[in-house]
Design a protein around this motif. Structure first.
Motif, PDB file in Angstrom:
ATOM      1  N   LEU A  38       0.825  -1.206   0.000  1.00 25.53           N
ATOM      2  CA  LEU A  38       0.000   0.000   0.000  1.00 25.53           C
ATOM      3  C   LEU A  38       0.858   1.253   0.000  1.00 25.53           C
ATOM      4  N   TRP A 140     -10.253   7.409   6.374  1.00 26.29           N
ATOM      5  CA  TRP A 140      -9.548   6.187   6.040  1.00 26.29           C
ATOM      6  C   TRP A 140      -9.986   5.028   6.919  1.00 26.29           C
ATOM      7  N   ARG A 145      -6.854   3.114   3.428  1.00 32.35           N
ATOM      8  CA  ARG A 145      -7.606   3.367   2.191  1.00 32.35           C
ATOM      9  C   ARG A 145      -8.704   4.373   2.464  1.00 32.35           C
ATOM     10  N   ASP A 149     -11.644   5.090  -2.337  1.00 34.61           N
ATOM     11  CA  ASP A 149     -11.073   3.832  -2.834  1.00 34.61           C
ATOM     12  C   ASP A 149     -11.915   2.632  -2.401  1.00 34.61           C
ATOM     13  N   VAL A 155      -7.368   0.332  -4.815  1.00 37.46           N
ATOM     14  CA  VAL A 155      -6.328   0.535  -3.810  1.00 37.46           C
ATOM     15  C   VAL A 155      -5.144   1.216  -4.503  1.00 37.46           C
TER      16      VAL A 155
END
Length: 160
Positions: A38, A140, A145, A149, A155
């Motif tokens: 990520l 988030w 994320r 998203d 992602v």
């Protein structure tokens, strides 16, 4: 029974419920480090700032929108011109290439969590609309994320 721990606290941050030995993206099947992991908040922030700066310059050149900190008087509508250019840029580049110019500069890529990993046009559209609303992009989950998203089932990962 549901208690405060189930929801966490806004002071705790998104990683407050991550157990020892877990990392962001583990439950999504992402590696801990390197390509495919990520993207960090810092990289994503720099990427969006670069994209906004590019959109501002394009809006100034094509639509005569004033540049920030210029002495030119504005009526407020020019901000929406920049936002529109930003949205079109984001939609076209993410749907076709999987990244924006800012993402590419900081080594990030947008991937779909379903199918081949390629972002579908409908996913790119949903993601762009929610990104332009701003609030979904700054809320988030524990993986880092944004809601934009999560809603689009995408992602942002490190490309290098």
């Amino acid at each position: 029974m549901v208690d405060r721990e189930d929801f966490g606290s806004w002071l705790d941050g998104p990683r407050s419920r991550t157990a020892a030995g877990e990392w962001r993206g583990q439950r999504l099947g992402m590696p801990q480090h390197g390509p495919g992991s990520l993207g960090s908040f810092g990289r994503r922030l720099v990427g969006v700032i670069v994209d906004w700066a590019i959109a501002t310059v394009i809006a100034a050149g094509l639509f005569r929108a004033p540049l920030p900190f210029s002495a030119q008087a504005t009526n407020g509508g020019e901000s929406f011109t920049v936002l529109g250019v930003f949205a079109v840029m984001n939609l076209l580049l993410v749907a076709t290439l999987g990244f924006t110019i800012g993402h590419r500069m900081v080594g990030l890529q947008v991937r779909s969590l379903s199918g081949s990993g390629r972002v579908l046009p409908l996913q790119a559209f949903a993601r762009t609309v929610l990104l332009c609303l701003f609030i979904p992009a700054v809320i988030w989950d524990k993986d880092g994320r944004g809601l934009h998203d999560k809603a689009a089932n995408t992602v942002i990962v490190r490309a290098r």
